[in-house]
Design a protein around this motif. Structure first.
Motif, PDB file in Angstrom:
ATOM      1  N   PRO A 151     -20.121 -15.394  -7.675  1.00  0.00           N
ATOM      2  CA  PRO A 151     -19.849 -14.210  -8.489  1.00  0.00           C
ATOM      3  C   PRO A 151     -18.737 -14.440  -9.503  1.00  0.00           C
ATOM      4  O   PRO A 151     -17.889 -15.321  -9.326  1.00  0.00           O
ATOM      5  N   GLU A 152     -18.733 -13.635 -10.541  1.00  0.00           N
ATOM      6  CA  GLU A 152     -17.613 -13.668 -11.482  1.00  0.00           C
ATOM      7  C   GLU A 152     -16.353 -13.089 -10.836  1.00  0.00           C
ATOM      8  O   GLU A 152     -15.242 -13.520 -11.159  1.00  0.00           O
ATOM      9  N   ILE A 153     -16.529 -12.111  -9.949  1.00  0.00           N
ATOM     10  CA  ILE A 153     -15.394 -11.415  -9.338  1.00  0.00           C
ATOM     11  C   ILE A 153     -15.535 -11.436  -7.820  1.00  0.00           C
ATOM     12  O   ILE A 153     -16.612 -11.148  -7.280  1.00  0.00           O
ATOM     13  N   LEU A 154     -14.459 -11.776  -7.128  1.00  0.00           N
ATOM     14  CA  LEU A 154     -14.417 -11.703  -5.672  1.00  0.00           C
ATOM     15  C   LEU A 154     -14.022 -10.289  -5.270  1.00  0.00           C
ATOM     16  O   LEU A 154     -12.953  -9.806  -5.636  1.00  0.00           O
ATOM     17  N   GLY A 155     -14.885  -9.614  -4.520  1.00  0.00           N
ATOM     18  CA  GLY A 155     -14.656  -8.215  -4.170  1.00  0.00           C
ATOM     19  C   GLY A 155     -13.928  -8.034  -2.852  1.00  0.00           C
ATOM     20  O   GLY A 155     -14.033  -8.877  -1.953  1.00  0.00           O
ATOM     21  N   HIS A 156     -13.176  -6.933  -2.747  1.00  0.00           N
ATOM     22  CA  HIS A 156     -12.371  -6.545  -1.576  1.00  0.00           C
ATOM     23  C   HIS A 156     -12.309  -7.633  -0.487  1.00  0.00           C
ATOM     24  O   HIS A 156     -12.930  -7.528   0.567  1.00  0.00           O
ATOM     25  N   PHE A 157     -11.496  -8.626  -0.736  1.00  0.00           N
ATOM     26  CA  PHE A 157     -11.452  -9.839   0.072  1.00  0.00           C
ATOM     27  C   PHE A 157     -11.186  -9.552   1.547  1.00  0.00           C
ATOM     28  O   PHE A 157     -11.864 -10.082   2.429  1.00  0.00           O
ATOM     29  N   ASP A 158     -10.204  -8.726   1.848  1.00  0.00           N
ATOM     30  CA  ASP A 158      -9.832  -8.474   3.242  1.00  0.00           C
ATOM     31  C   ASP A 158     -10.339  -7.109   3.712  1.00  0.00           C
ATOM     32  O   ASP A 158      -9.611  -6.333   4.327  1.00  0.00           O
ATOM     33  N   LEU A 159     -11.615  -6.846   3.459  1.00  0.00           N
ATOM     34  CA  LEU A 159     -12.238  -5.576   3.826  1.00  0.00           C
ATOM     35  C   LEU A 159     -12.123  -5.277   5.316  1.00  0.00           C
ATOM     36  O   LEU A 159     -12.047  -4.109   5.721  1.00  0.00           O
ATOM     37  N   LEU A 160     -12.097  -6.289   6.148  1.00  0.00           N
ATOM     38  CA  LEU A 160     -12.037  -6.083   7.596  1.00  0.00           C
ATOM     39  C   LEU A 160     -10.778  -5.348   8.040  1.00  0.00           C
ATOM     40  O   LEU A 160     -10.731  -4.829   9.153  1.00  0.00           O
ATOM     41  N   THR A 161      -9.770  -5.259   7.175  1.00  0.00           N
ATOM     42  CA  THR A 161      -8.521  -4.574   7.533  1.00  0.00           C
ATOM     43  C   THR A 161      -8.567  -3.083   7.236  1.00  0.00           C
ATOM     44  O   THR A 161      -7.555  -2.387   7.412  1.00  0.00           O
ATOM     45  N   LYS A 162      -9.696  -2.565   6.818  1.00  0.00           N
ATOM     46  CA  LYS A 162      -9.810  -1.183   6.365  1.00  0.00           C
ATOM     47  C   LYS A 162      -9.306  -0.172   7.391  1.00  0.00           C
ATOM     48  O   LYS A 162      -8.718   0.851   7.026  1.00  0.00           O
ATOM     49  N   PHE A 163      -9.507  -0.468   8.669  1.00  0.00           N
ATOM     50  CA  PHE A 163      -9.163   0.511   9.707  1.00  0.00           C
ATOM     51  C   PHE A 163      -7.948   0.112  10.535  1.00  0.00           C
ATOM     52  O   PHE A 163      -7.720   0.642  11.623  1.00  0.00           O
ATOM     53  N   ASN A 164      -7.173  -0.859  10.025  1.00  0.00           N
ATOM     54  CA  ASN A 164      -5.922  -1.260  10.683  1.00  0.00           C
ATOM     55  C   ASN A 164      -6.126  -1.702  12.134  1.00  0.00           C
ATOM     56  O   ASN A 164      -5.294  -1.437  13.005  1.00  0.00           O
ATOM     57  N   VAL A 165      -7.222  -2.385  12.396  1.00  0.00           N
ATOM     58  CA  VAL A 165      -7.521  -2.874  13.739  1.00  0.00           C
ATOM     59  C   VAL A 165      -6.787  -4.180  14.033  1.00  0.00           C
ATOM     60  O   VAL A 165      -6.423  -4.441  15.183  1.00  0.00           O
ATOM     61  N   PHE A 166      -6.522  -4.975  13.008  1.00  0.00           N
ATOM     62  CA  PHE A 166      -5.993  -6.323  13.202  1.00  0.00           C
ATOM     63  C   PHE A 166      -4.526  -6.434  12.818  1.00  0.00           C
ATOM     64  O   PHE A 166      -4.036  -5.716  11.943  1.00  0.00           O
TER      65      PHE A 166
END
Length: 267
Positions: A151-166
């Motif tokens: 892709p031209e743009i890398l999207g929301h790289f650390d999406l897995l952190t969305k819910f503060n689980v890690f």
């Protein structure tokens, strides 16, 4: 400064508004450009994705708006591609955003950003409660996605952190994230600073985390500011504050798509 966003969702996928309504909002906000990037279709989940049959209408509508508002704002046609989508007709788009929303485990596609409860259930069900194993698989999936999509743009790289689980300060998390960042930047040096989870009240900070922003800068990568908006009121959500974060890390420029080219703009 005048802002731009290239990560915008409409009623063609899971956004709330018509493309033209988003354009009018962007003009009202004095934005220099807006790009549309509805979710690509997949073979296994269509409720939040563009339907294959409507893709020609999506393309035609964005191209129509480009002409109609050419003297007021620059408009671009994109698509947000998940790694499990089949890439088709890439030449029809001005750019694509590549990222990972799912982990494929056996025959199931496990959504990364559905809810905190869903994420915790998947960790227990498929990883025996091992957070680090989930982290490892997510970042491996992300890297595989961008290596295939380019892709031209890398999207929301650390999406897995969305819910503060890690625990983002743990050595295991940071090692996996930094290794994946290095591999991804070799494919595309342009990564978005994404405020979408903030506008939807899931996070208090943008993607990516500050320690990743520092590494992107150290590795010669570039930041493009995107709102990942599903609501026209959020096209420039938290942009002023994001610029301050970038300045505090040491950035002097961001990238915007202007005149059909990705160019550096001073901050």
């Amino acid at each position: 400064m005048r802002y731009s966003t290239l990560h915008t969702h409409t009623i063609f996928s899971d956004g709330k508004h018509m493309p033209e309504d988003n354009v009018l909002s962007a003009i009202e906000k004095n934005m220099v450009s807006i790009g549309f990037s509805d979710h690509s279709s997949t073979d296994f989940k269509l409720d939040c994705c563009i339907k294959p049959v409507t893709i020609p209408a999506y393309i035609a509508e964005i191209r129509r708006l480009q002409k109609k508002y050419a003297d007021q704002i620059e408009i671009y046609l994109g698509m947000e591609y998940d790694g499990y989508s089949v890439m088709k007709d890439r030449e029809l788009y001005d750019y694509i955003i590549g990222d990972a929303h799912y982990l494929k485990i056996g025959d199931e596609y496990c959504t990364v950003d559905d809810s905190r409860d869903t994420q915790l259930r998947h960790i227990e069900q498929y990883f025996n409660g091992d957070h680090n194993a989930y982290i490892k698989m997510y970042f491996e999936t992300y890297v595989d996605s961008v290596q295939r999509l380019k892709p031209e743009i890398l999207g929301h790289f650390d999406l897995l952190t969305k819910f503060n689980v890690f625990d983002e300060n743990s050595p295991a998390y940071r090692k996996a994230a930094l290794e994946a960042m290095t591999a991804s930047l070799k494919v595309s040096p342009l990564i978005e600073m994404n405020t979408g989870a903030m506008s939807r009240k899931a996070k208090d900070t943008p993607y990516p985390a500050p320690f990743l922003l520092k590494e992107i800068l150290n590795q010669g990568g570039h930041i493009i500011l995107n709102s990942d908006s599903h609501d026209l009121n959020h096209l420039d959500f938290y942009f002023d504050e994001s610029i301050e974060i970038l300045r505090s890390v040491g950035y002097k420029h961001i990238v915007q798509l202007i005149g059909g080219k990705f160019v550096e703009v001073g901050i």
